[in-house]
Design a protein around this motif. Structure first.
Motif, PDB file in Angstrom:
ATOM      1  N   PHE A  22      50.426  35.822  33.777  1.00 36.83           N
ATOM      2  CA  PHE A  22      51.082  37.130  33.819  1.00 36.83           C
ATOM      3  C   PHE A  22      50.053  38.245  33.963  1.00 36.83           C
ATOM      4  O   PHE A  22      50.259  39.206  34.718  1.00 36.83           O
ATOM      5  CB  PHE A  22      51.901  37.312  32.547  1.00 36.83           C
ATOM      6  N   ALA A  23      48.938  38.124  33.249  1.00 35.65           N
ATOM      7  CA  ALA A  23      47.899  39.154  33.331  1.00 35.65           C
ATOM      8  C   ALA A  23      47.275  39.187  34.719  1.00 35.65           C
ATOM      9  O   ALA A  23      47.093  40.259  35.307  1.00 35.65           O
ATOM     10  CB  ALA A  23      46.831  38.894  32.267  1.00 35.65           C
ATOM     11  N   PHE A  24      46.927  38.032  35.264  1.00 43.45           N
ATOM     12  CA  PHE A  24      46.294  37.996  36.581  1.00 43.45           C
ATOM     13  C   PHE A  24      47.257  38.405  37.696  1.00 43.45           C
ATOM     14  O   PHE A  24      46.835  39.012  38.690  1.00 43.45           O
ATOM     15  CB  PHE A  24      45.756  36.599  36.878  1.00 43.45           C
ATOM     16  N   ALA A  25      48.533  38.081  37.539  1.00 49.63           N
ATOM     17  CA  ALA A  25      49.488  38.348  38.613  1.00 49.63           C
ATOM     18  C   ALA A  25      50.014  39.776  38.610  1.00 49.63           C
ATOM     19  O   ALA A  25      50.255  40.344  39.675  1.00 49.63           O
ATOM     20  CB  ALA A  25      50.662  37.366  38.517  1.00 49.63           C
ATOM     21  N   LYS A  26      50.184  40.380  37.413  1.00 51.17           N
ATOM     22  CA  LYS A  26      50.896  41.647  37.344  1.00 51.17           C
ATOM     23  C   LYS A  26      50.108  42.800  36.739  1.00 51.17           C
ATOM     24  O   LYS A  26      50.557  43.936  36.830  1.00 51.17           O
ATOM     25  CB  LYS A  26      52.193  41.461  36.538  1.00 51.17           C
ATOM     26  N   LEU A  27      48.975  42.538  36.124  1.00 49.50           N
ATOM     27  CA  LEU A  27      48.184  43.620  35.553  1.00 49.50           C
ATOM     28  C   LEU A  27      47.022  43.954  36.472  1.00 49.50           C
ATOM     29  O   LEU A  27      46.461  43.070  37.118  1.00 49.50           O
ATOM     30  CB  LEU A  27      47.669  43.240  34.158  1.00 49.50           C
ATOM     31  N   ARG A  28      46.676  45.198  36.510  1.00 54.30           N
ATOM     32  CA  ARG A  28      45.571  45.658  37.346  1.00 54.30           C
ATOM     33  C   ARG A  28      44.412  46.058  36.428  1.00 54.30           C
ATOM     34  O   ARG A  28      44.496  47.040  35.700  1.00 54.30           O
ATOM     35  CB  ARG A  28      45.997  46.864  38.199  1.00 54.30           C
ATOM     36  N   PHE A  29      43.357  45.277  36.444  1.00 55.67           N
ATOM     37  CA  PHE A  29      42.183  45.603  35.646  1.00 55.67           C
ATOM     38  C   PHE A  29      40.943  45.209  36.436  1.00 55.67           C
ATOM     39  O   PHE A  29      40.983  44.361  37.338  1.00 55.67           O
ATOM     40  CB  PHE A  29      42.206  44.885  34.287  1.00 55.67           C
ATOM     41  N   ARG A  30      39.838  45.854  36.102  1.00 57.26           N
ATOM     42  CA  ARG A  30      38.606  45.677  36.856  1.00 57.26           C
ATOM     43  C   ARG A  30      38.097  44.230  36.692  1.00 57.26           C
ATOM     44  O   ARG A  30      38.013  43.703  35.589  1.00 57.26           O
ATOM     45  CB  ARG A  30      37.547  46.658  36.366  1.00 57.26           C
ATOM     46  N   GLY A  31      37.739  43.647  37.823  1.00 57.08           N
ATOM     47  CA  GLY A  31      37.189  42.300  37.815  1.00 57.08           C
ATOM     48  C   GLY A  31      38.210  41.197  37.739  1.00 57.08           C
ATOM     49  O   GLY A  31      37.828  40.038  37.513  1.00 57.08           O
ATOM     50  N   SER A  32      39.497  41.489  37.914  1.00 57.34           N
ATOM     51  CA  SER A  32      40.526  40.455  37.777  1.00 57.34           C
ATOM     52  C   SER A  32      40.386  39.383  38.858  1.00 57.34           C
ATOM     53  O   SER A  32      40.494  38.182  38.573  1.00 57.34           O
ATOM     54  CB  SER A  32      41.915  41.084  37.838  1.00 57.34           C
ATOM     55  N   LYS A  33      40.120  39.805  40.096  1.00 53.99           N
ATOM     56  CA  LYS A  33      40.011  38.825  41.181  1.00 53.99           C
ATOM     57  C   LYS A  33      38.796  37.927  40.990  1.00 53.99           C
ATOM     58  O   LYS A  33      38.873  36.701  41.164  1.00 53.99           O
ATOM     59  CB  LYS A  33      39.940  39.542  42.529  1.00 53.99           C
ATOM     60  N   GLY A  34      37.665  38.538  40.626  1.00 58.18           N
ATOM     61  CA  GLY A  34      36.472  37.732  40.399  1.00 58.18           C
ATOM     62  C   GLY A  34      36.631  36.774  39.231  1.00 58.18           C
ATOM     63  O   GLY A  34      36.173  35.622  39.286  1.00 58.18           O
ATOM     64  N   LEU A  35      37.303  37.233  38.177  1.00 56.47           N
ATOM     65  CA  LEU A  35      37.520  36.365  37.023  1.00 56.47           C
ATOM     66  C   LEU A  35      38.450  35.214  37.370  1.00 56.47           C
ATOM     67  O   LEU A  35      38.228  34.067  36.940  1.00 56.47           O
ATOM     68  CB  LEU A  35      38.098  37.183  35.869  1.00 56.47           C
ATOM     69  N   LEU A  36      39.482  35.480  38.184  1.00 56.44           N
ATOM     70  CA  LEU A  36      40.385  34.405  38.591  1.00 56.44           C
ATOM     71  C   LEU A  36      39.666  33.390  39.469  1.00 56.44           C
ATOM     72  O   LEU A  36      39.870  32.173  39.328  1.00 56.44           O
ATOM     73  CB  LEU A  36      41.594  34.994  39.332  1.00 56.44           C
ATOM     74  N   VAL A  37      38.819  33.874  40.355  1.00 52.81           N
ATOM     75  CA  VAL A  37      38.035  32.953  41.186  1.00 52.81           C
ATOM     76  C   VAL A  37      37.113  32.096  40.333  1.00 52.81           C
ATOM     77  O   VAL A  37      36.949  30.890  40.564  1.00 52.81           O
ATOM     78  CB  VAL A  37      37.224  33.745  42.235  1.00 52.81           C
ATOM     79  N   PHE A  38      36.523  32.691  39.300  1.00 56.26           N
ATOM     80  CA  PHE A  38      35.654  31.922  38.399  1.00 56.26           C
ATOM     81  C   PHE A  38      36.447  30.845  37.661  1.00 56.26           C
ATOM     82  O   PHE A  38      35.970  29.709  37.506  1.00 56.26           O
ATOM     83  CB  PHE A  38      34.993  32.870  37.396  1.00 56.26           C
ATOM     84  N   VAL A  39      37.657  31.196  37.207  1.00 59.65           N
ATOM     85  CA  VAL A  39      38.489  30.217  36.502  1.00 59.65           C
ATOM     86  C   VAL A  39      38.839  29.061  37.433  1.00 59.65           C
ATOM     87  O   VAL A  39      38.766  27.880  37.048  1.00 59.65           O
ATOM     88  CB  VAL A  39      39.760  30.886  35.958  1.00 59.65           C
ATOM     89  N   ILE A  40      39.210  29.379  38.674  1.00 55.74           N
ATOM     90  CA  ILE A  40      39.562  28.321  39.621  1.00 55.74           C
ATOM     91  C   ILE A  40      38.338  27.475  39.968  1.00 55.74           C
ATOM     92  O   ILE A  40      38.433  26.252  40.140  1.00 55.74           O
ATOM     93  CB  ILE A  40      40.187  28.938  40.889  1.00 55.74           C
ATOM     94  N   ALA A  41      37.164  28.112  40.050  1.00 54.39           N
ATOM     95  CA  ALA A  41      35.944  27.369  40.396  1.00 54.39           C
ATOM     96  C   ALA A  41      35.570  26.352  39.339  1.00 54.39           C
ATOM     97  O   ALA A  41      34.924  25.338  39.644  1.00 54.39           O
ATOM     98  CB  ALA A  41      34.787  28.345  40.612  1.00 54.39           C
ATOM     99  N   THR A  42      35.978  26.578  38.095  1.00 52.29           N
ATOM    100  CA  THR A  42      35.670  25.598  37.048  1.00 52.29           C
ATOM    101  C   THR A  42      36.390  24.278  37.272  1.00 52.29           C
ATOM    102  O   THR A  42      35.988  23.254  36.696  1.00 52.29           O
ATOM    103  CB  THR A  42      36.042  26.147  35.670  1.00 52.29           C
TER     104      THR A  42
END
Length: 305
Positions: A124-144
């Motif tokens: 919900f946070a990644f899909a609907k909230l706008r905060f700095r670094g969200s895209k990079g953090l999601l990419v890092f989570v997927i890269a794990t």
């Protein structure tokens, strides 16, 4: 507390408006004279072949488990024998089967529930909230997800040893409370299934973001959450590698306990495969019970686009 009924009413109106925007064509597919053709003989034949191929390992295990240990030396059996109950009794006498099943049930249920809760919140946070670094953090989570599990075994075992959890079920539960796949799964689902306008309407009515998640986000994510819980339960139930390392033989999960059936110089495959069939029965019951929810989740995920 007085704003909660208003929030629920706004959510219901928003869902109705979203359904009206989709139009009647999205509610019904394949109806009338303009619908798609029904699947033919080749489709059903292919699905039947896939079903038989999927059931064959379980049927083979039942065949061998229903004979004595000499069955493999006599050739491939075609029909079940009459020794399954005797082999099952040997399983119960050789290993702490019921304790291991209880441990697997506790670990699988707690892990599946925690993965659903934390993954839905993160999605919900990644899909609907706008905060700095969200895209990079999601990419890092997927890269794990690309990092092999075996690379983290040694440091993870050291951490569990420092905490005094080796041999305890907490050593199996805590590392799996949230998964990168679960976060990615819920993010992708909520990004398309939950309109931004609906969240904005609820926020304008005075709801906090937690209330918006509870009354809007979580109900919208229920089909995907049910599928994620099912996948996580099955993966945890069948996990052998990490529980085999961190748990004691006196307090095992079910896959670890089945490994104890193999002696050092002699393996009674009839008893081992009888134990494997017994360990699979709870999963079959789970799929039968959750089959309708699984199909509805798949169909809703297909229709929502």
């Amino acid at each position: 507390m007085s704003s909660i009924p208003m929030i629920e009413q706004t959510a219901g109106k928003g869902a109705a408006r979203a359904a009206a925007r989709r139009g009647p064509g999205t509610r019904r597919s394949g109806g009338g004279h303009g619908g798609a053709r029904r699947p033919g003989f080749l489709t059903y034949g292919f699905l039947g072949a896939v079903l038989l191929a999927s059931l064959f390992p379980l049927y083979w295990s039942f065949l061998v488990g229903s004979h004595d240990n000499t069955v493999l030396s006599r050739g491939i059996p075609l029909l079940p024998g009459g020794n399954f109950l005797a082999n099952a009794a040997k399983v119960f006498d050789s290993i702490p089967f019921w304790k291991a099943m209880g441990n697997s049930l506790i670990v699988s249920c707690v892990t599946a529930a925690s993965v659903v809760v934390f993954s839905t919140l993160s999605g919900f946070a990644f899909a609907k909230l706008r905060f700095r670094g969200s895209k990079g953090l999601l990419v890092f989570v997927i890269a794990t997800m690309a990092v092999p599990t075996q690379l983290g075994v040694v440091p993870l075992f050291i951490v569990m040893s420092k905490l005094g959890w080796t041999g305890s079920l907490w050593a199996v539960i805590i590392p799996g409370v949230v998964t990168a796949f679960g976060v990615f799964w819920m993010t992708q689902y909520l990004r398309d299934a939950l309109p931004d306008e609906l969240i904005e309407a609820v926020r304008m009515d005075g709801a906090s973001m937690i209330q918006a998640f509870w009354y809007i986000g979580f109900p919208a994510a229920r089909p995907a959450a049910a599928m994620l819980a099912l996948f996580t339960f099955v993966a945890t139930w069948t996990n052998f590698f990490w529980p085999f390392i961190v748990l004691d033989p006196s307090n095992p999960t079910l896959p670890v306990a089945l490994q104890l059936l193999q002696a050092a110089h002699f393996v009674d495959y009839s008893v081992v495969l009888a134990g494997a069939v017994l360990a699979t029965v709870p999963l079959l019951l789970l799929f039968i019970a959750a089959g309708r929810q699984l199909v509805s989740g798949i169909m809703q995920g297909a229709v929502k686009g």
